[in-house]
Design an enzyme around this catalytic site. Structure first.
Site, short mmCIF file in Angstrom:
data_model
loop_
_atom_site.label_atom_id
_atom_site.label_comp_id
_atom_site.label_asym_id
_atom_site.label_seq_id
_atom_site.Cartn_x
_atom_site.Cartn_y
_atom_site.Cartn_z
N ASP A 66 0.81 -1.22 0.00
CA ASP A 66 0.00 0.00 0.00
C ASP A 66 0.84 1.27 0.00
O ASP A 66 0.40 2.31 0.46
CB ASP A 66 -0.94 0.01 1.21
CG ASP A 66 -0.18 -0.01 2.52
OD1 ASP A 66 1.05 -0.16 2.48
OD2 ASP A 66 -0.81 0.13 3.58
N GLU A 67 2.05 1.15 -0.47
CA GLU A 67 2.93 2.32 -0.46
C GLU A 67 3.77 2.38 -1.72
O GLU A 67 4.12 1.35 -2.28
CB GLU A 67 3.90 2.26 0.73
CG GLU A 67 3.27 2.59 2.05
CD GLU A 67 4.34 3.00 3.06
OE1 GLU A 67 3.96 3.36 4.17
OE2 GLU A 67 5.54 2.95 2.73
#
Length: 306
Positions: free
Chosen positions: A49-50
DNA sequence: ACAAGCGACGC
DNA sequence: CCAGCTTCGCTTGT
């Protein structure tokens, strides 16, 4: 040449990091990553998620433009997936990361180049990207707790304690001069699975039994990505949480699960003997991955050529 | 240059 | 918060 390039790096880059506040859902994440790729110059996923991304070229280093772009990216993610995101915009990866930490949830922190030193000064050195518990403890020993204090440290002492490369990185990151580029995301280089044993043991049969599902999992990952492995590693974690490994490299990459099981069994026989202690957790890792298709046709070619 | 082993970091 | 997973760097040896 190094100077011109360094200068361009120092003045020109605006990597940003984006972090979704709602995790899970690999599928959604993958979809967002795909969409992001078309909205930025370079995208470097650093987790599910990054991602770091660079907007330098498309904004000509203009932070006002970059801010607008980030705002539209955040809006796109929200409109498409109903997910908020936290973004930091700054002149280096570490600054961008700190900004995004600070902006969550659903925020946008912009650190202009000329504000960088002031922004960094009061931040605990332990929060810097790449500084974990071990490094923090060492810094504390040196009487360093904030980034400002880190910038005033003796370079020679940092190098003595942390080595030339990492010592140099610490000094750079403390001044926002870390110059790591945003690079395109790469294919995975390894797959592994670790399980906690029901009871501590070093018995290869017992280990193979309990690790069986893990071996299947790794094989599925290989199959799903059509990859073969060159190196297989048995991983044993002792009661004190230290890790012992035993690995073996093949002459030719393989992806066959039978070889996987046989190899892991003999590797654990050796590992158990050399370690002389029971394991609390055991694992399997395959690395040196290559595309199975390509390798297969090469084998085919060699076979036919004979 | 590759292989093997270990540890640190981050998510 | 933890466990599990991935990547990277350092070191040693061939």
């Amino acid at each position: 040449m190094p100077i011109a390039q360094a200068k361009r790096k120092l003045e020109g880059r605006d990597p940003a990091i984006i972090r979704m506040d709602h995790e899970k859902y690999e599928v959604i994440s993958a979809r967002i990553m795909d969409a992001l790729e078309n909205m930025v110059d370079t995208l470097e996923p650093t987790g599910i998620d990054e991602a770091f991304f660079d907007l330098t070229a498309s904004t000509t280093g203009d932070y006002a433009k970059a801010r607008e772009r980030v705002a539209s990216i955040k809006k796109a993610i929200f409109d498409d997936e109903y997910l908020t995101s936290s973004v930091g915009l700054g002149r280096s990866k570490a600054v961008a990361k700190l900004g995004s930490d600070m902006s969550k949830p659903n925020g946008l922190t912009v650190v202009l180049p000329e504000e960088t030193a002031k922004f960094l000064a009061p931040i605990p050195a332990s929060k810097l990207y790449g500084v974990g518990p071990k490094t923090s403890a060492s810094l504390t020993e040196m009487g360093i707790s904030t980034v400002a204090e880190l910038t005033m440290a003796e370079p020679a002492e940092l190098e003595r304690r942390f080595g030339r490369k990492f010592g140099g990185y610490l000094l750079a990151v403390a001044t926002g001069m870390d110059d790591g580029k945003v690079t395109k995301g790469l294919e995975p280089t390894q797959f592994s699975r670790i399980v906690t044993l029901k009871q501590d043991t070093r018995d290869p049969k017992e280990i193979l039994d309990q690790l069986s599902g893990g071996i299947d999992y790794v094989h599925e990952k290989l199959a799903a990505s059509s990859r073969s492995f060159k190196t297989i590693t048995a991983i044993g974690v002792l009661i004190d949480l230290s890790t012992r490994t035993k690995s073996r490299s093949l002459e030719t990459p393989l992806d066959d699960p039978t070889t996987l099981r046989g190899s892991i069994l003999s590797l654990f026989e050796e590992l158990g003997k050399s370690t002389g202690k029971d394991f609390r957790r055991v694992g399997i890792r395959v690395s040196g991955l290559s595309a199975t298709g390509t390798q297969g046709s090469l084998n085919e070619f060699l076979r036919l050529a004979r």
